[in-house]
Design an enzyme around this catalytic site. Structure first.
Site, PDB file in Angstrom:
ATOM      1  N   ASP A  28       0.831  -1.204   0.000  1.00  0.00           N
ATOM      2  CA  ASP A  28       0.000   0.000   0.000  1.00  0.00           C
ATOM      3  C   ASP A  28       0.868   1.258   0.000  1.00  0.00           C
ATOM      4  O   ASP A  28       1.983   1.248   0.522  1.00  0.00           O
ATOM      5  CB  ASP A  28      -0.904  -0.030   1.249  1.00  0.00           C
ATOM      6  CG  ASP A  28      -2.080   0.926   1.111  1.00  0.00           C
ATOM      7  OD1 ASP A  28      -2.357   1.395  -0.014  1.00  0.00           O
ATOM      8  OD2 ASP A  28      -2.715   1.212   2.137  1.00  0.00           O
ATOM      9  N   ASN A  76     -10.042  -3.120  -6.252  1.00  0.00           N
ATOM     10  CA  ASN A  76      -9.247  -2.245  -7.132  1.00  0.00           C
ATOM     11  C   ASN A  76      -9.736  -2.410  -8.565  1.00  0.00           C
ATOM     12  O   ASN A  76      -9.920  -1.446  -9.299  1.00  0.00           O
ATOM     13  CB  ASN A  76      -7.754  -2.633  -7.170  1.00  0.00           C
ATOM     14  CG  ASN A  76      -7.018  -2.484  -5.850  1.00  0.00           C
ATOM     15  OD1 ASN A  76      -6.033  -3.185  -5.624  1.00  0.00           O
ATOM     16  ND2 ASN A  76      -7.460  -1.596  -4.991  1.00  0.00           N
TER      17      ASN A  76
HETATM   18  C1  FPP Z   1      -1.754   0.186  -3.455  1.00  0.00           C
HETATM   19  O1  FPP Z   1      -1.297   1.511  -3.479  1.00  0.00           O
HETATM   20  C2  FPP Z   1      -1.151  -0.575  -4.530  1.00  0.00           C
HETATM   21  C3  FPP Z   1      -1.837  -1.143  -5.565  1.00  0.00           C
HETATM   22  C4  FPP Z   1      -3.287  -1.020  -5.741  1.00  0.00           C
HETATM   23  C5  FPP Z   1      -1.145  -1.879  -6.632  1.00  0.00           C
HETATM   24  C6  FPP Z   1       0.101  -2.616  -6.273  1.00  0.00           C
HETATM   25  C7  FPP Z   1       0.934  -2.633  -7.473  1.00  0.00           C
HETATM   26  C8  FPP Z   1       2.277  -2.524  -7.506  1.00  0.00           C
HETATM   27  C9  FPP Z   1       3.096  -2.501  -6.291  1.00  0.00           C
HETATM   28  C10 FPP Z   1       3.014  -2.397  -8.775  1.00  0.00           C
HETATM   29  C11 FPP Z   1       2.827  -3.469  -9.752  1.00  0.00           C
HETATM   30  C12 FPP Z   1       3.071  -4.816  -9.237  1.00  0.00           C
HETATM   31  C13 FPP Z   1       3.488  -5.834 -10.009  1.00  0.00           C
HETATM   32  C14 FPP Z   1       3.549  -7.198  -9.448  1.00  0.00           C
HETATM   33  C15 FPP Z   1       3.889  -5.621 -11.394  1.00  0.00           C
HETATM   34  P1  FPP Z   1      -2.382   2.652  -3.601  1.00  0.00           P
HETATM   35  O2  FPP Z   1      -2.440   3.098  -5.020  1.00  0.00           O
HETATM   36  O3  FPP Z   1      -3.691   2.211  -3.044  1.00  0.00           O
HETATM   37  O4  FPP Z   1      -1.751   3.749  -2.705  1.00  0.00           O
HETATM   38  P2  FPP Z   1      -2.544   4.892  -1.894  1.00  0.00           P
HETATM   39  O5  FPP Z   1      -3.354   4.189  -0.858  1.00  0.00           O
HETATM   40  O6  FPP Z   1      -1.434   5.702  -1.331  1.00  0.00           O
HETATM   41  O7  FPP Z   1      -3.371   5.620  -2.916  1.00  0.00           O
END
Ligand code: FPP
Length: 258
Positions: A28, A76
């Site tokens: 996250d 998501n």
């Molecule tokens: C949460 O951060 C993260 C995700 C929804 C996606 C996770 C993806 C990656 C780490 C990159 C791609 C992974 C691979 C395996 C290629 P958020 O966007 O919810 O952060 P926030 O809460 O700060 O908005």
């Protein structure tokens, strides 16, 4: 190396504590990492993918049994703007292509859990191909949770069991924890030992709901792109201090009856 000639903390090899086999991570804070720098959210996800590469390689070398990463939840997939979901899927596609050599060179077995069949057919083929070519690897298992939800996983298992009850293959009396567990997305998944969440929120967010029952939980304030090997080492140190009882009693003198 530091000025004094010793290795930096981030260069030290990771030592996996005794009894730690399966670690899951809620990645996250990509969006917040980007906002804090005035960058678009996509840049945060891109940086996050670099963290995935760094930690996967280090953990495979450390001898950990399994690393399960929450890469895309059903929520998501359903609720984020189409452009962001498309970007995450394109990052995933690039990851599958670019990391194939790393996965094979490090003897990593690649797996996925989640409603993969809702993805575009080309992406499904790319995922299945990497799972197949790495199936005989004997090092760490890297499992990506994609279009994954813990409640969906349990509902899908219940649906599969109901179909077997209907056809007469399974008797309702035979339904117990073991049977349900054997109908989850990966029936061979080892018990979860430690769930790590970055970016500070104290919740499980529908990740591995069945498996988290007796797992230890570690939360760090670091945003995912800022979470490096030294951070994992701190989580492992915290795990090493825990006394796991699995609902029973610790091996204490006052627990003895003889
Ligand atoms: C949460 O951060 C993260 C995700 C929804 C996606 C996770 C993806 C990656 C780490 C990159 C791609 C992974 C691979 C395996 C290629 P958020 O966007 O919810 O952060 P926030 O809460 O700060 O908005």
């Amino acid at each position: 190396m530091t000025d004094s000639g010793g290795p930096l903390e981030s260069e030290l090899p990771l030592v996996v504590p005794a009894g730690l086999h399966h670690v899951a991570m809620i990645m996250d804070g990509n969006g917040r990492w980007a906002s804090a720098r005035g960058l678009p959210r996509a840049k945060g996800h891109q940086e996050g993918a670099n963290t995935v590469r760094e930690l996967t390689t280090a953990l495979a070398a450390s001898g950990l049994g399994q690393l399960t990463l929450y890469a895309l939840s059903v929520e998501n997939h359903k609720r984020r703007p189409r452009t962001e979901v498309d970007f995450l899927l394109s990052l995933l596609r690039r990851f599958l292509a670019k990391e194939r050599a790393t996965i094979m060179a490090n003897d990593i077995r690649f797996k996925t859990i989640g409603r993969i069949d809702e993805f575009p057919p080309k992406l499904i083929r790319e995922i299945r191909e990497l799972e197949e070519i790495s199936a005989d690897n004997r090092g760490m298992i890297l499992c990506l949770a994609l279009n994954y939800g813990g409640q969906s996983e349990i509902a899908d298992a219940a649906k599969a069991i109901a179909a077997k009850v209907k056809s007469g293959e399974v008797s309702p009396d035979a339904i117990d924890e073991d049977l349900l567990g054997s109908h989850l997305y990966d029936p061979d998944m080892p018990p979860l030992d430690l769930m790590i969440r970055t970016a500070g929120e104290m919740r499980v967010s529908n990740f591995l709901l069945w498996q988290v029952s007796y797992s230890e939980i570690y939360v760090t304030d670091s945003f995912w792109p800022d979470f490096h090997i030294a951070g994992v080492a701190r989580a492992f140190e915290s795990y090493a201090q825990r006394r796991r009882r699995f609902g029973g009693l610790e091996n204490r003198v006052d627990a003895r009856t003889d």
